[in-house]
Design a protein around this motif. Sequence first.
Motif, PDB file in Angstrom:
ATOM      1  N   PHE A 102      42.613  20.813  45.180  1.00 30.19           N
ATOM      2  CA  PHE A 102      41.606  21.619  44.486  1.00 30.19           C
ATOM      3  C   PHE A 102      40.254  21.518  45.179  1.00 30.19           C
ATOM      4  CE2 PHE A 102      38.418  22.126  41.063  1.00 30.19           C
ATOM      5  CZ  PHE A 102      38.663  23.458  40.793  1.00 30.19           C
ATOM      6  N   ASP A 103      39.698  22.662  45.540  1.00 24.68           N
ATOM      7  CA  ASP A 103      38.394  22.713  46.202  1.00 24.68           C
ATOM      8  C   ASP A 103      37.456  23.704  45.513  1.00 24.68           C
ATOM      9  OD1 ASP A 103      39.527  25.141  46.846  1.00 24.68           O
ATOM     10  OD2 ASP A 103      39.269  24.940  49.009  1.00 24.68           O
ATOM     11  N   GLY A 104      37.764  24.039  44.260  1.00 28.47           N
ATOM     12  CA  GLY A 104      36.958  25.014  43.542  1.00 28.47           C
ATOM     13  C   GLY A 104      37.587  26.398  43.542  1.00 28.47           C
ATOM     14  N   THR A 105      38.693  26.539  44.265  1.00 30.32           N
ATOM     15  CA  THR A 105      39.435  27.802  44.244  1.00 30.32           C
ATOM     16  C   THR A 105      40.881  27.523  43.846  1.00 30.32           C
ATOM     17  OG1 THR A 105      40.057  27.685  46.584  1.00 30.32           O
ATOM     18  CG2 THR A 105      38.000  28.831  46.051  1.00 30.32           C
ATOM     19  N   LEU A 106      41.484  28.503  43.205  1.00 28.03           N
ATOM     20  CA  LEU A 106      42.875  28.396  42.775  1.00 28.03           C
ATOM     21  C   LEU A 106      43.591  29.702  43.100  1.00 28.03           C
ATOM     22  CD1 LEU A 106      42.221  26.862  39.251  1.00 28.03           C
ATOM     23  CD2 LEU A 106      43.315  25.674  41.172  1.00 28.03           C
ATOM     24  N   LEU A 107      44.749  29.613  43.715  1.00 29.34           N
ATOM     25  CA  LEU A 107      45.571  30.786  43.971  1.00 29.34           C
ATOM     26  C   LEU A 107      46.555  30.907  42.815  1.00 29.34           C
ATOM     27  CD1 LEU A 107      46.665  33.135  45.670  1.00 29.34           C
ATOM     28  CD2 LEU A 107      48.136  31.453  46.846  1.00 29.34           C
ATOM     29  N   PHE A 108      46.319  31.891  41.962  1.00 26.19           N
ATOM     30  CA  PHE A 108      47.201  32.099  40.818  1.00 26.19           C
ATOM     31  C   PHE A 108      48.328  33.054  41.204  1.00 26.19           C
ATOM     32  CE2 PHE A 108      43.857  30.239  38.274  1.00 26.19           C
ATOM     33  CZ  PHE A 108      44.590  29.528  37.338  1.00 26.19           C
ATOM     34  N   GLU A 109      49.541  32.612  40.866  1.00 20.24           N
ATOM     35  CA  GLU A 109      50.746  33.384  41.117  1.00 20.24           C
ATOM     36  C   GLU A 109      51.541  33.464  39.821  1.00 20.24           C
ATOM     37  OE1 GLU A 109      52.183  32.441  45.443  1.00 20.24           O
ATOM     38  OE2 GLU A 109      51.667  30.545  44.445  1.00 20.24           O
ATOM     39  N   SER A 110      52.613  34.244  39.845  1.00 23.24           N
ATOM     40  CA  SER A 110      53.496  34.346  38.695  1.00 23.24           C
ATOM     41  C   SER A 110      54.890  34.689  39.183  1.00 23.24           C
ATOM     42  CB  SER A 110      53.027  35.426  37.727  1.00 23.24           C
ATOM     43  OG  SER A 110      53.925  35.533  36.638  1.00 23.24           O
ATOM     44  N   ASP A 111      55.878  34.358  38.367  1.00 23.57           N
ATOM     45  CA  ASP A 111      57.248  34.759  38.668  1.00 23.57           C
ATOM     46  C   ASP A 111      57.482  36.222  38.297  1.00 23.57           C
ATOM     47  OD1 ASP A 111      57.900  32.252  39.636  1.00 23.57           O
ATOM     48  OD2 ASP A 111      58.553  31.521  37.687  1.00 23.57           O
ATOM     49  N   ASP A 112      56.526  36.825  37.594  1.00 19.34           N
ATOM     50  CA  ASP A 112      56.635  38.220  37.177  1.00 19.34           C
ATOM     51  C   ASP A 112      56.088  39.121  38.296  1.00 19.34           C
ATOM     52  OD1 ASP A 112      55.604  40.787  35.791  1.00 19.34           O
ATOM     53  OD2 ASP A 112      56.854  39.822  34.260  1.00 19.34           O
ATOM     54  N   SER A 113      56.834  40.124  38.657  1.00 14.22           N
ATOM     55  CA  SER A 113      56.446  40.999  39.771  1.00 14.22           C
ATOM     56  C   SER A 113      55.237  41.884  39.464  1.00 14.22           C
ATOM     57  CB  SER A 113      57.620  41.883  40.179  1.00 14.22           C
ATOM     58  OG  SER A 113      57.998  42.726  39.103  1.00 14.22           O
ATOM     59  N   SER A 114      54.854  42.004  38.199  1.00 14.79           N
ATOM     60  CA  SER A 114      53.685  42.831  37.884  1.00 14.79           C
ATOM     61  C   SER A 114      52.360  42.093  38.140  1.00 14.79           C
ATOM     62  CB  SER A 114      53.754  43.326  36.434  1.00 14.79           C
ATOM     63  OG  SER A 114      53.738  42.237  35.541  1.00 14.79           O
ATOM     64  N   TRP A 115      52.420  40.800  38.408  1.00 14.16           N
ATOM     65  CA  TRP A 115      51.203  40.034  38.716  1.00 14.16           C
ATOM     66  C   TRP A 115      51.010  40.013  40.226  1.00 14.16           C
ATOM     67  CZ3 TRP A 115      47.054  37.859  36.490  1.00 14.16           C
ATOM     68  CH2 TRP A 115      46.306  36.947  37.229  1.00 14.16           C
ATOM     69  N   ASN A 116      49.814  40.358  40.657  1.00  9.22           N
ATOM     70  CA  ASN A 116      49.456  40.257  42.066  1.00  9.22           C
ATOM     71  C   ASN A 116      48.744  38.927  42.280  1.00  9.22           C
ATOM     72  OD1 ASN A 116      50.390  42.876  42.744  1.00  9.22           O
ATOM     73  ND2 ASN A 116      48.509  43.750  41.907  1.00  9.22           N
ATOM     74  N   ALA A 117      49.240  38.106  43.197  1.00  6.11           N
ATOM     75  CA  ALA A 117      48.612  36.816  43.487  1.00  6.11           C
ATOM     76  C   ALA A 117      47.132  37.037  43.779  1.00  6.11           C
ATOM     77  CB  ALA A 117      49.296  36.142  44.663  1.00  6.11           C
ATOM     78  N   GLU A 118      46.301  36.162  43.213  1.00  6.95           N
ATOM     79  CA  GLU A 118      44.856  36.336  43.324  1.00  6.95           C
ATOM     80  C   GLU A 118      44.167  34.972  43.371  1.00  6.95           C
ATOM     81  OE1 GLU A 118      41.286  38.843  41.094  1.00  6.95           O
ATOM     82  OE2 GLU A 118      43.261  38.761  40.185  1.00  6.95           O
ATOM     83  N   ILE A 119      43.156  34.886  44.210  1.00  9.25           N
ATOM     84  CA  ILE A 119      42.362  33.658  44.311  1.00  9.25           C
ATOM     85  C   ILE A 119      41.237  33.712  43.295  1.00  9.25           C
ATOM     86  CG2 ILE A 119      40.827  32.290  45.774  1.00  9.25           C
ATOM     87  CD1 ILE A 119      42.467  33.322  48.184  1.00  9.25           C
ATOM     88  N   TYR A 120      41.128  32.661  42.496  1.00  4.27           N
ATOM     89  CA  TYR A 120      40.056  32.541  41.513  1.00  4.27           C
ATOM     90  C   TYR A 120      39.090  31.451  41.970  1.00  4.27           C
ATOM     91  CZ  TYR A 120      42.243  35.637  38.170  1.00  4.27           C
ATOM     92  OH  TYR A 120      42.739  36.755  37.549  1.00  4.27           O
ATOM     93  N   THR A 121      37.813  31.745  41.887  1.00  2.84           N
ATOM     94  CA  THR A 121      36.772  30.833  42.352  1.00  2.84           C
ATOM     95  C   THR A 121      35.963  30.333  41.173  1.00  2.84           C
ATOM     96  OG1 THR A 121      36.645  32.033  44.447  1.00  2.84           O
ATOM     97  CG2 THR A 121      34.790  30.575  43.914  1.00  2.84           C
ATOM     98  N   LEU A 122      35.799  29.010  41.113  1.00  2.00           N
ATOM     99  CA  LEU A 122      35.015  28.370  40.059  1.00  2.00           C
ATOM    100  C   LEU A 122      33.550  28.728  40.219  1.00  2.00           C
ATOM    101  CD1 LEU A 122      35.014  26.338  37.670  1.00  2.00           C
ATOM    102  CD2 LEU A 122      34.727  24.525  39.362  1.00  2.00           C
ATOM    103  N   GLN A 123      32.938  29.195  39.127  1.00  4.14           N
ATOM    104  CA  GLN A 123      31.521  29.557  39.142  1.00  4.14           C
ATOM    105  C   GLN A 123      30.690  28.341  38.736  1.00  4.14           C
ATOM    106  OE1 GLN A 123      30.760  32.786  40.271  1.00  4.14           O
ATOM    107  NE2 GLN A 123      32.914  32.430  40.705  1.00  4.14           N
ATOM    108  N   GLU A 124      29.568  28.179  39.363  1.00  6.23           N
ATOM    109  CA  GLU A 124      28.716  27.018  39.044  1.00  6.23           C
ATOM    110  C   GLU A 124      27.556  27.395  38.189  1.00  6.23           C
ATOM    111  OE1 GLU A 124      27.919  24.424  42.276  1.00  6.23           O
ATOM    112  OE2 GLU A 124      29.754  25.009  43.264  1.00  6.23           O
TER     113      GLU A 124
END
Length: 124
Positions: A102-124
């Motif tokens: 963990f470096d303040g970003t997370l790559l969110f994925e899903s087993d469901d094909s309707s979700w597009n993998a996306e990087i989420y960034t922690l806001q300060e």
Amino acid sequence: MNSTAHSLRHMKAFRTVAVVLTALALALGLTACGGSPRVEGTYTGSAGTTMLVLKDDGSALYSQQKRTGLETGAGTWSVDDDVLSVSVDSLSYEIFANTDRFDGTLLFESDDSSWNAEIYTLQE
């Protein structure tokens, strides 16, 4: 008691204390290094239309700006074996991210094909 016996007893007691203190220091060091990182906070998605809030109490809020308006959802999150899982009512599936580096970003994925993998960034 002669001085040799007293000296040996003193040395044995000192060794016992040293072993106990060393074990305690190692245990505290492992505890500090181990465990999951603190991931609570507000994240924005790299697509620019999503936001995810992970609260201290294990609750989660999710929002996505769509053409038809703002879609919001509430749910829960947890971390188990370095995997952050999020379940919110506006998504019919679970999303997850690896937290082992963990470096303040997370790559969110899903087993469901309707979700597009996306990087989420922690806001300060």
